[in-house]
Motif scaffolding. Structure first.
Motif, PDB file in Angstrom:
ATOM      1  N   VAL A   1       0.955  -1.108   0.034  1.00 61.33           N
ATOM      2  CA  VAL A   1       0.276   0.089   0.082  1.00 61.33           C
ATOM      3  C   VAL A   1       0.833   1.286  -0.102  1.00 61.33           C
ATOM      4  O   VAL A   1       0.512   2.218  -0.546  1.00 61.33           O
ATOM      5  CB  VAL A   1      -0.871  -0.052   1.028  1.00 61.33           C
TER       6      VAL A   1
ATOM      7  N   VAL B   1       2.301   1.658  -3.513  1.00 67.47           N
ATOM      8  CA  VAL B   1       1.031   2.235  -4.428  1.00 67.47           C
ATOM      9  C   VAL B   1       0.839   3.569  -4.262  1.00 67.47           C
ATOM     10  O   VAL B   1       0.715   4.720  -5.005  1.00 67.47           O
ATOM     11  CB  VAL B   1       0.087   1.435  -4.201  1.00 67.47           C
ATOM     12  N   VAL B   2       0.934   4.250  -2.814  1.00 68.77           N
ATOM     13  CA  VAL B   2       0.775   5.537  -2.375  1.00 68.77           C
ATOM     14  C   VAL B   2       1.619   6.640  -3.193  1.00 68.77           C
ATOM     15  O   VAL B   2       1.591   7.507  -3.559  1.00 68.77           O
ATOM     16  CB  VAL B   2       0.616   5.695  -0.921  1.00 68.77           C
TER      17      VAL B   2
ATOM     18  N   MET C   1       1.208   6.617  -6.647  1.00 66.83           N
ATOM     19  CA  MET C   1      -0.061   7.554  -6.921  1.00 66.83           C
ATOM     20  C   MET C   1       0.390   9.032  -6.789  1.00 66.83           C
ATOM     21  O   MET C   1      -0.129  10.015  -7.496  1.00 66.83           O
ATOM     22  CB  MET C   1      -1.219   7.295  -5.888  1.00 66.83           C
TER      23      MET C   1
ATOM     24  N   PRO D   1      -4.997   2.691  -7.634  1.00 66.67           N
ATOM     25  CA  PRO D   1      -6.085   3.045  -6.260  1.00 66.67           C
ATOM     26  C   PRO D   1      -6.794   2.232  -5.773  1.00 66.67           C
ATOM     27  O   PRO D   1      -6.981   2.046  -4.376  1.00 66.67           O
ATOM     28  CB  PRO D   1      -7.000   4.343  -6.868  1.00 66.67           C
TER      29      PRO D   1
ATOM     30  N   ALA E   1      -4.490  -0.394  -3.839  1.00 68.52           N
ATOM     31  CA  ALA E   1      -4.112   0.087  -2.857  1.00 68.52           C
ATOM     32  C   ALA E   1      -5.516  -0.319  -1.645  1.00 68.52           C
ATOM     33  O   ALA E   1      -5.173  -0.441  -0.571  1.00 68.52           O
ATOM     34  CB  ALA E   1      -3.907   1.653  -2.714  1.00 68.52           C
TER      35      ALA E   1
ATOM     36  N   TYR F   1      -2.188   4.595   4.886  1.00 68.67           N
ATOM     37  CA  TYR F   1      -1.901   4.687   3.778  1.00 68.67           C
ATOM     38  C   TYR F   1      -3.126   4.369   2.927  1.00 68.67           C
ATOM     39  O   TYR F   1      -3.396   5.517   1.752  1.00 68.67           O
ATOM     40  CB  TYR F   1      -0.909   3.891   3.378  1.00 68.67           C
ATOM     41  N   ALA F   2      -4.310   3.733   3.195  1.00 67.77           N
ATOM     42  CA  ALA F   2      -5.434   3.561   2.423  1.00 67.77           C
ATOM     43  C   ALA F   2      -6.011   4.592   2.647  1.00 67.77           C
ATOM     44  O   ALA F   2      -6.629   5.321   1.487  1.00 67.77           O
ATOM     45  CB  ALA F   2      -6.117   2.324   2.978  1.00 67.77           C
TER      46      ALA F   2
ATOM     47  N   ALA G   1      -4.426   7.226   0.341  1.00 66.15           N
ATOM     48  CA  ALA G   1      -4.834   6.854  -1.179  1.00 66.15           C
ATOM     49  C   ALA G   1      -6.242   7.169  -1.631  1.00 66.15           C
ATOM     50  O   ALA G   1      -6.243   7.707  -2.990  1.00 66.15           O
ATOM     51  CB  ALA G   1      -4.662   5.260  -1.391  1.00 66.15           C
TER      52      ALA G   1
ATOM     53  N   THR H   1      -6.867   9.931  -4.341  1.00 67.56           N
ATOM     54  CA  THR H   1      -7.830   9.655  -5.656  1.00 67.56           C
ATOM     55  C   THR H   1      -8.952  11.079  -5.684  1.00 67.56           C
ATOM     56  O   THR H   1      -9.206  11.447  -6.824  1.00 67.56           O
ATOM     57  CB  THR H   1      -8.677   8.385  -5.514  1.00 67.56           C
TER      58      THR H   1
END
Length: 919
Positions: free
Chosen positions: A349, A352-353, A356, A555, A558, A789-790, A793, A797
């Motif tokens: 995650v 991915v962040v 992103m 996204p 994540a 982190y979620a 994310a 988004t």
């Protein structure tokens, strides 16, 4: 004529200009990289620290009697020698030299504590002291070991008298020697300064041992006193094969080292010994392989050969230290994969962040980068400038996060752990630096100014993207199938394999790829019916939901990974808490237990019942060593009141039964409740059982239960106490139920006549393990970081589409859209993606838990696997952990949309329209 010098072109540096133009974005990136680097660097440091603490606690819990390496040699090594040479072998100078050599040779591979390591001479057989003034619990005289251990003055404080001294030239014929005893031995056995004890001699008169001093150990739990626990205090022993279970005291008399030859004149069969105590502060979890090798070498290897060369060819070694190391290794191996699940999920995650964040920066500067490419900028040049711009921010931030982790997490290895932390910090910095250039290169390979509108409902992905997604899908599905196959084949889901740790990521990747492909289908199906609606909000929100980017895999991945990790972690933590509570309940049998080997005083049950927090008290009479006359092994027999005991079993959910089934009916055989193993052995026929006090009763098994509150083991019989003989029916235990019984009040009520065991204290003992608690803290921190982190994310988004949404609301307000309609529009627009992520998160979490549950054993992280009363603890889905994170995603999405609509409503429409036109 004046010649003017040519004008010099002044070019502003790219990096400085870009950082000054967007300081907020640079600061946000720095914070993100610093926090990520800190978390990534703190992980190996924390794991190293709690690994060391867990190993030291394992050594401490095992005790010196198991962890000390004991080297000893009996009189067989001097057989055939003259008596004076035997005596010379037992003198201090004959032991001191070999001790120094053994410690020096072993210390190079096994860290030893020279202060707690000891040597001396002791008798291997207990010697009866018939003196009538000594304490005799059942009329039997106490028995003693004679021990001449070096260093008594350094490890004890003198309470009374003086330390013993040896007369000149002690031999086997010496009639009198001096000795000291511990304060506990003196108090228990009625020994005082000046007391003389007599132990049997061989071909001579008894040896008189005069007590000249009473000493108190300086560190009674350390190896000097606890390798042989009888040195610090006596213990009760039972006469073998005695149906009355008669007991007698066993103690130790501490002779001066120079008096050791006098043991040759007794029946004690003396031996020389050397105790090597490991240094708990010097052992480390990462050195476990080397430590196990050193112990094996001391038991039967080169180190033992060196010790034999220094002391005696017949030297033998004995220790359970290798078993302690093995148990620790098994515990850490079982805990490691569980922690790695959270670490891999959170790491994914976080990565991915970071990607992103780079993608958001690239989208924010899309027009700028497109203009640069249109004016002749090369991909290499643009990527290089973006890399330099990002590195100026990310590299110092990563270094700052690494430094903070090293300064915050103390106690880890300064070399390896810091190197590992530095490696992961460098990886974080590289990922942060590369995200923006790579995203920019991917988006601006071709030179173009205008881009097509993103419409996920009508867009058709390219063949290249389809092939890439199918490849990833096939790899992830193959890995999951392999994991499932191995996990169900042997019941252990590849415990040492990183495939277990990657399960949430693999399942999340599969779900993300599938859901992104399926997401347009309901949008297309709802497009035509929505067009017939009279209101404007519904069709417009559906159209806006279809305008999202066609590449929403990152996204969604994540969010799915974070939700899966959070649900998996919540299920693990909930399962661990439930298992500990259940194990504590099974170990005690109720909320508290008062039990003695002898009958309890009359009136004790009433005093306990009046203690604060006590609701009810159930009296039991337990014969722990009852023996069926036609069986080989003893079976504990509990005499109970059927009504009260049945209520207790029902309330605790431990082997509930019908109270009428156990009532004594006056027949020859008492109805009995038995464990499955006892029932399999004796069936339903009546059979006699001899109780601890010698009485014999006949029982017949009528009920079978896996467990019962009275006995924690796997073998038991429960009968009606009214059918037992009066002597055997006297209560020996009380099971207490209530809301948090007061421990101090219960112990005051017991008055020292019986030990008190509390369920809450047993539960606290399961938690008090540095390895388990450290792993649990790391797991909790990883899940919390993944949740953070979620959220980030999700915010990234939403932030990506925030400017466009603000401009849209401003335009619609000029056409009559109300603020309430604007809020509903933003909420309905973001709701499909939020519901997609929430539903996908629930499904992936459920699938991951079902995938891993056959091979995940929570017993080790919850309690000690080797002594768990609850048996094997498997992973089960926790509905709260499954649904709460998903609901939080929907709530956060809706809340953000409402907040954005409210904030946009406060700003002027003209400003938003200008901002939108500029974009």
């Amino acid at each position: 004529m004046t010649v003017r010098p040519p004008k010099r072109r002044v070019s502003a540096p790219w990096v400085r200009t870009r950082l000054r133009s967007a300081p907020g974005a640079a600061a946000a990136l720095a914070v993100l990289v610093a926090v990520t680097a800190f978390l990534a660097a703190a992980l190996p440091l924390t794991a190293d620290r709690y690994g060391d603490a867990g190993l030291r606690r394992a050594l401490e819990t095992a005790g010196p009697d198991r962890t000390t390496v004991q080297l000893y040699t009996s009189l067989a090594d001097v057989a055939g020698l003259p008596r004076d040479e035997w005596e010379a072998e037992l003198r201090p100078e004959a032991l001191r030299g070999p001790h120094a050599e053994i410690v020096a040779s072993a210390g190079r591979s096994l860290p030893l504590d020279p202060d707690q390591s000891s040597h001396g001479v002791r008798t291997t057989k207990r010697l009866v002291a018939p003196d009538p003034w000594l304490a005799r619990p059942d009329g039997l005289p106490p028995q003693f070991f004679l021990v001449a251990q070096d260093g008594l003055a350094d490890h004890a404080r003198l309470r009374e008298g003086r330390l013993p001294k040896a007369p000149d030239a002690v031999t086997a014929a010496t009639r009198t020697v001096e000795a000291a005893v511990s304060a506990e031995t003196a108090r228990t056995l009625n020994i005082g300064v000046g007391s003389v004890l007599h132990v049997p001699g061989v071909e001579r008169a008894p040896l008189a041992v005069r007590v000249t001093g009473i000493v108190a150990p300086r560190a009674p739990r350390e190896a000097y006193w606890s390798t042989t626990p009888v040195l610090r205090g006596p213990h009760l022993a039972t006469v073998p094969d005695d149906p009355q279970r008669s007991t007698f005291w066993v103690g130790a008399l501490l002779l001066p080292p120079d008096a050791a030859p006098a043991m040759l004149g007794t029946e004690g069969q003396p031996e020389r010994y050397w105790h090597l105590a490991p240094s708990r502060s010097a052992v480390h979890g990462h050195d476990l392989a080397r430590l196990k090798s050193a112990v094996a070498s001391l038991e039967a290897g080169p180190l033992l050969q060196r010790a034999r060369a220094a002391a005696s060819p017949t030297l033998e070694a004995d220790t359970s230290l290798d078993d302690v190391f093995t148990q620790y290794t098994e515990q850490r191996s079982a805990i490691g994969p569980l922690v790695a699940v959270a670490v891999f999920g959170t790491g994914t995650v976080a990565a991915v962040v970071l990607l992103m964040a780079g993608g958001l920066a690239a989208d924010r500067r899309r027009a700028e980068l497109a203009l640069l490419r249109a004016r002749g900028g090369s991909l290499r040049g643009v990527a290089g400038r973006l890399l330099a711009e990002t590195a100026v921010v990310a590299v110092p931030a990563a270094a700052l996060g690494l430094a903070a982790a090293v300064l915050t997490v103390r106690g880890a290895r300064p070399s390896y752990a810091v190197a590992a932390a530095g490696a992961v910090a460098v990886a974080v910095a590289l990922l942060a630096c590369a995200a923006l250039p790579l995203r920019a290169v991917a988006a601006h390979r071709a030179v173009r100014v205008h881009t097509a509108r993103g419409d996920i409902a009508s867009a058709r992905p390219s063949r290249r993207r389809t092939v890439a997604e199918l490849t990833l899908l096939a790899l992830a599905a193959g890995a999951v199938v392999a994991l499932r196959t191995r996990g169900t084949a042997d019941g252990t889901a590849a415990s040492g394999d990183h495939l277990v740790s990657l399960a949430p990521v693999l399942v999340g990747m599969i779900a993300a790829l599938v859901l992104v492909r399926l997401y347009p289908l309901p949008l297309r199906g709802l497009a035509r019916p929505a067009g017939r609606l009279r209101g404007v909000v519904g069709p417009l929100s559906l159209a806006r939901a279809s305008r999202t980017s066609g590449s929403a895999v990152l996204p969604l991945l994540a969010l799915l990974t974070a939700l899966t990790t959070a649900a998996f972690g919540g299920s693990v933590l909930s399962g661990v808490a439930d298992a500990r509570d259940r194990a504590a309940l099974l170990a005690v049998g109720a909320d508290a237990r008062v039990e003695s080997l002898r009958p309890l005083p009359s009136g004790l049950a009433d005093r306990v019942r009046r203690a604060p927090g006590v609701r009810d008290v159930t009296a039991l009479s337990i014969a722990h060593h009852a023996h069926p006359t036609d069986g080989r092994l003893p079976v504990p027999v509990a005499g109970v009141d059927p009504a009260g005991y049945a209520a207790l079993a029902r309330d605790t959910d431990i082997g509930a039964f019908d109270r009428n089934a156990l009532r004594a009916t006056g027949s020859a055989a008492l109805p009995a409740l038995a464990s499955p193993s006892v029932a399999d052995q004796y069936g339903t026929r009546p059979f006699p059982v001899r109780l601890d006090d010698g009485d014999v009763v006949t029982v017949r098994i009528v009920e079978v239960r896996e467990r019962t509150p009275a006995v924690a083991g796997q073998e038991f019989l429960v009968v009606d106490r009214a059918g037992l003989p009066a002597r055997s029916a006297r209560p020996t235990a009380l099971l207490v139920t209530g809301d948090h019984p007061d421990a101090a009040a219960l112990r005051r009520a017991a008055g020292g006549t019986a030990p008190v065991q509390l369920r809450a204290e047993e539960l606290a003992g399961y938690v008090d393990s540095p390895l388990r608690s450290g792993a649990e803290r790391v797991y909790t921190a990883a899940v919390a970081a993944g949740a953070g982190y979620a959220v980030l994310a999700l915010l990234l988004t939403l932030l990506r589409a925030a400017p466009e949404r603000a401009a849209l609301l401003a335009r619609l307000r000029t056409m009559g859209l109300t603020r309430a309609q604007g809020r509903r529009l933003l909420v309905l627009e973001s709701l499909p993606q939020a519901l997609l992520a929430a539903a996908g998160g629930v499904l992936t979490a459920w699938a991951t838990i079902r995938l891993l549950s056959p091979g995940i054993d929570l017993t080790t992280i919850a309690v000690n696997a080797s002594s768990s009363p609850a048996g094997r603890v498997v992973l089960r889905t926790d509905p709260v952990a499954l649904l709460v994170p998903a609901a939080a995603v929907v709530a956060l999405t809706v809340g953000t949309a409402v907040a954005q609509a409210w904030w946009t409503g406060r700003r002027g429409s003209v400003r938003e329209l200008r901002a939108g036109d500029a974009r």
